[in-house]
Motif scaffolding. Sequence first.
Motif, PDB file in Angstrom:
ATOM      1  N   LYS A 125     -13.466 -13.079 -11.611  1.00 32.63           N
ATOM      2  CA  LYS A 125     -13.170 -12.102 -12.649  1.00 32.63           C
ATOM      3  C   LYS A 125     -12.323 -10.957 -12.099  1.00 32.63           C
ATOM      4  N   ARG A 126     -11.703 -10.226 -12.998  1.00 31.31           N
ATOM      5  CA  ARG A 126     -10.969  -9.027 -12.627  1.00 31.31           C
ATOM      6  C   ARG A 126     -11.112  -8.016 -13.758  1.00 31.31           C
ATOM      7  N   VAL A 127     -10.828  -6.771 -13.468  1.00 29.37           N
ATOM      8  CA  VAL A 127     -10.914  -5.718 -14.475  1.00 29.37           C
ATOM      9  C   VAL A 127      -9.885  -5.967 -15.567  1.00 29.37           C
ATOM     10  N   ASP A 128     -10.287  -5.832 -16.796  1.00 33.50           N
ATOM     11  CA  ASP A 128      -9.381  -5.964 -17.941  1.00 33.50           C
ATOM     12  C   ASP A 128      -8.716  -4.616 -18.181  1.00 33.50           C
ATOM     13  N   GLU A 129      -7.486  -4.490 -17.679  1.00 33.74           N
ATOM     14  CA  GLU A 129      -6.786  -3.213 -17.797  1.00 33.74           C
ATOM     15  C   GLU A 129      -6.548  -2.846 -19.267  1.00 33.74           C
ATOM     16  N   MET A 131       0.819  -1.212   0.000  1.00 33.66           N
ATOM     17  CA  MET A 131       0.000   0.000   0.000  1.00 33.66           C
ATOM     18  C   MET A 131       0.854   1.263   0.000  1.00 33.66           C
ATOM     19  N   THR A 132       1.854   1.314   0.849  1.00 31.81           N
ATOM     20  CA  THR A 132       2.711   2.498   0.896  1.00 31.81           C
ATOM     21  C   THR A 132       3.473   2.695  -0.413  1.00 31.81           C
ATOM     22  N   PRO A 133       4.117   1.651  -0.975  1.00 30.22           N
ATOM     23  CA  PRO A 133       4.779   1.839  -2.279  1.00 30.22           C
ATOM     24  C   PRO A 133       3.832   2.339  -3.370  1.00 30.22           C
ATOM     25  N   VAL A 134       2.580   1.850  -3.363  1.00 28.88           N
ATOM     26  CA  VAL A 134       1.612   2.310  -4.362  1.00 28.88           C
ATOM     27  C   VAL A 134       1.320   3.798  -4.166  1.00 28.88           C
ATOM     28  N   LEU A 135       1.113   4.213  -2.934  1.00 27.68           N
ATOM     29  CA  LEU A 135       0.859   5.625  -2.655  1.00 27.68           C
ATOM     30  C   LEU A 135       2.057   6.492  -3.027  1.00 27.68           C
ATOM     31  N   GLU A 136       3.254   6.035  -2.682  1.00 29.96           N
ATOM     32  CA  GLU A 136       4.454   6.808  -2.986  1.00 29.96           C
ATOM     33  C   GLU A 136       4.637   6.968  -4.489  1.00 29.96           C
ATOM     34  N   ARG A 137       4.315   5.906  -5.216  1.00 25.97           N
ATOM     35  CA  ARG A 137       4.419   5.993  -6.681  1.00 25.97           C
ATOM     36  C   ARG A 137       3.403   6.996  -7.222  1.00 25.97           C
ATOM     37  N   ALA A 138       2.202   7.014  -6.630  1.00 27.87           N
ATOM     38  CA  ALA A 138       1.154   7.921  -7.096  1.00 27.87           C
ATOM     39  C   ALA A 138       1.461   9.373  -6.733  1.00 27.87           C
ATOM     40  N   ILE A 165      -0.587  -5.811  -6.084  1.00 27.26           N
ATOM     41  CA  ILE A 165      -0.576  -4.361  -6.271  1.00 27.26           C
ATOM     42  C   ILE A 165      -1.978  -3.889  -6.653  1.00 27.26           C
ATOM     43  N   GLY A 166      -2.660  -4.681  -7.461  1.00 30.63           N
ATOM     44  CA  GLY A 166      -4.024  -4.340  -7.835  1.00 30.63           C
ATOM     45  C   GLY A 166      -4.954  -4.266  -6.643  1.00 30.63           C
ATOM     46  N   TRP A 167      -4.814  -5.236  -5.717  1.00 28.13           N
ATOM     47  CA  TRP A 167      -5.652  -5.209  -4.519  1.00 28.13           C
ATOM     48  C   TRP A 167      -5.267  -4.065  -3.589  1.00 28.13           C
ATOM     49  N   ALA A 168      -3.972  -3.760  -3.502  1.00 24.51           N
ATOM     50  CA  ALA A 168      -3.550  -2.613  -2.694  1.00 24.51           C
ATOM     51  C   ALA A 168      -4.198  -1.340  -3.240  1.00 24.51           C
ATOM     52  N   LYS A 169      -4.188  -1.191  -4.571  1.00 21.34           N
ATOM     53  CA  LYS A 169      -4.802  -0.029  -5.205  1.00 21.34           C
ATOM     54  C   LYS A 169      -6.305   0.015  -4.926  1.00 21.34           C
ATOM     55  N   THR A 170      -6.948  -1.146  -4.989  1.00 24.85           N
ATOM     56  CA  THR A 170      -8.387  -1.199  -4.741  1.00 24.85           C
ATOM     57  C   THR A 170      -8.725  -0.766  -3.320  1.00 24.85           C
ATOM     58  N   TYR A 171      -8.000  -1.293  -2.341  1.00 20.25           N
ATOM     59  CA  TYR A 171      -8.273  -0.953  -0.946  1.00 20.25           C
ATOM     60  C   TYR A 171      -8.010   0.524  -0.677  1.00 20.25           C
ATOM     61  N   LEU A 172      -6.920   1.053  -1.239  1.00 18.90           N
ATOM     62  CA  LEU A 172      -6.608   2.468  -1.053  1.00 18.90           C
ATOM     63  C   LEU A 172      -7.664   3.356  -1.709  1.00 18.90           C
ATOM     64  N   SER A 173      -8.175   2.901  -2.845  1.00 17.86           N
ATOM     65  CA  SER A 173      -9.210   3.668  -3.534  1.00 17.86           C
ATOM     66  C   SER A 173     -10.493   3.687  -2.720  1.00 17.86           C
ATOM     67  N   LYS A 174     -10.855   2.542  -2.158  1.00 15.76           N
ATOM     68  CA  LYS A 174     -12.079   2.472  -1.365  1.00 15.76           C
ATOM     69  C   LYS A 174     -11.994   3.332  -0.114  1.00 15.76           C
ATOM     70  N   ALA A 175     -10.787   3.540   0.377  1.00 16.41           N
ATOM     71  CA  ALA A 175     -10.599   4.390   1.561  1.00 16.41           C
ATOM     72  C   ALA A 175     -10.457   5.857   1.196  1.00 16.41           C
ATOM     73  N   GLY A 176     -10.433   6.150  -0.108  1.00 14.89           N
ATOM     74  CA  GLY A 176     -10.347   7.541  -0.539  1.00 14.89           C
ATOM     75  C   GLY A 176      -8.938   8.078  -0.609  1.00 14.89           C
ATOM     76  N   LEU A 177      -7.930   7.210  -0.591  1.00 14.91           N
ATOM     77  CA  LEU A 177      -6.545   7.663  -0.662  1.00 14.91           C
ATOM     78  C   LEU A 177      -6.050   7.748  -2.101  1.00 14.91           C
TER      79      LEU A 177
END
Length: 301
Positions: A292-296, A9-16, A57-69
């Motif tokens: 299923k998962r989102v087709d990027e 989660m932190t690496p994803v946020l830092e990258r963003a 990484i996809g799930w980290a992004k999903t959880y961070l998105s749901k929390a509004g980060l």
Amino acid sequence: MIPTYQELMTPVLERAREGEVKFRDAVDDISNELKLTDEELSELLPSGKQTVIANRIGWAKTYLSKAGLLNTKKRGFFTITDRGIEALNSGQNIDNKYLKQFDTFNSFHGQSSEIKVVDNTLTQDDEQMTPDEVLRRAYEKINDSLSTDLLTRVRAVSPIFFETLLVDLLVEMGYGGNEEGAAHALGRTGDNGVDGVINQDPLGVDQIYIQAKRYAGGNNVGASDIRDFFGALNLKKANKGLFITTSDFTQSAVQTARDLGSRIVLINGQQLSKLMLRFNVGCRDVETLHLKRVDEDFFDN
């Protein structure tokens, strides 16, 4: 070792925080920063359709998105929000515990945390796994339990039923051509087992000789049984043999089969029950779940 989705989660946020990020680029950049080995980079989920690191990484992004980060409104991209910047600046460990302070996350997490296993050894609350990893683990545990039940039942059937079961299994695996031909090829010996031959192809050009022992657990097949079977194969000038038991093989039996070459394939009780599961012999499908998962690529414009 590949980090858990919470550790990512932190690496994803830092990258963003560096600016708008394409998901695929984030996977590559974070993987490089973590110095993952080639083996780790290529490790796939059981489905074989996505790497483990991309999934987490996809799930980290999903959880961070749901929390509004994170903001993921633009197709295939994500950006950090003011809340995400505050989280990074706080110096706190960003994980599910941290995200639970946000109502939007609690609403999402509550809806997706209902998976339970009867013995309570595996739950969605196991914070080290993504939801789909939990689902796969639950699936494995259900199949392991079913496999044990199948093996118990097979050990209790009559010799005639055992013969029929093996015929059904071999036919489902593609041997024998058809049930009638397979049944004709196998014959009972009356000694709690089945000895016979089955066609490897519909025309019977190639054949496999079989010996099967319906033994209780702990009554393992020994090296002398393997040597006897090998001798029988030589008498029949056969070059392929299949030895099936509902128990197991002693280490000396396994070594003997190896020393004799690849002519004899050993299948113990656990392998037998797994094959029955795989080919739906003695069991049946009751429900099919499509994960299923989102087709990027679809959103990558």
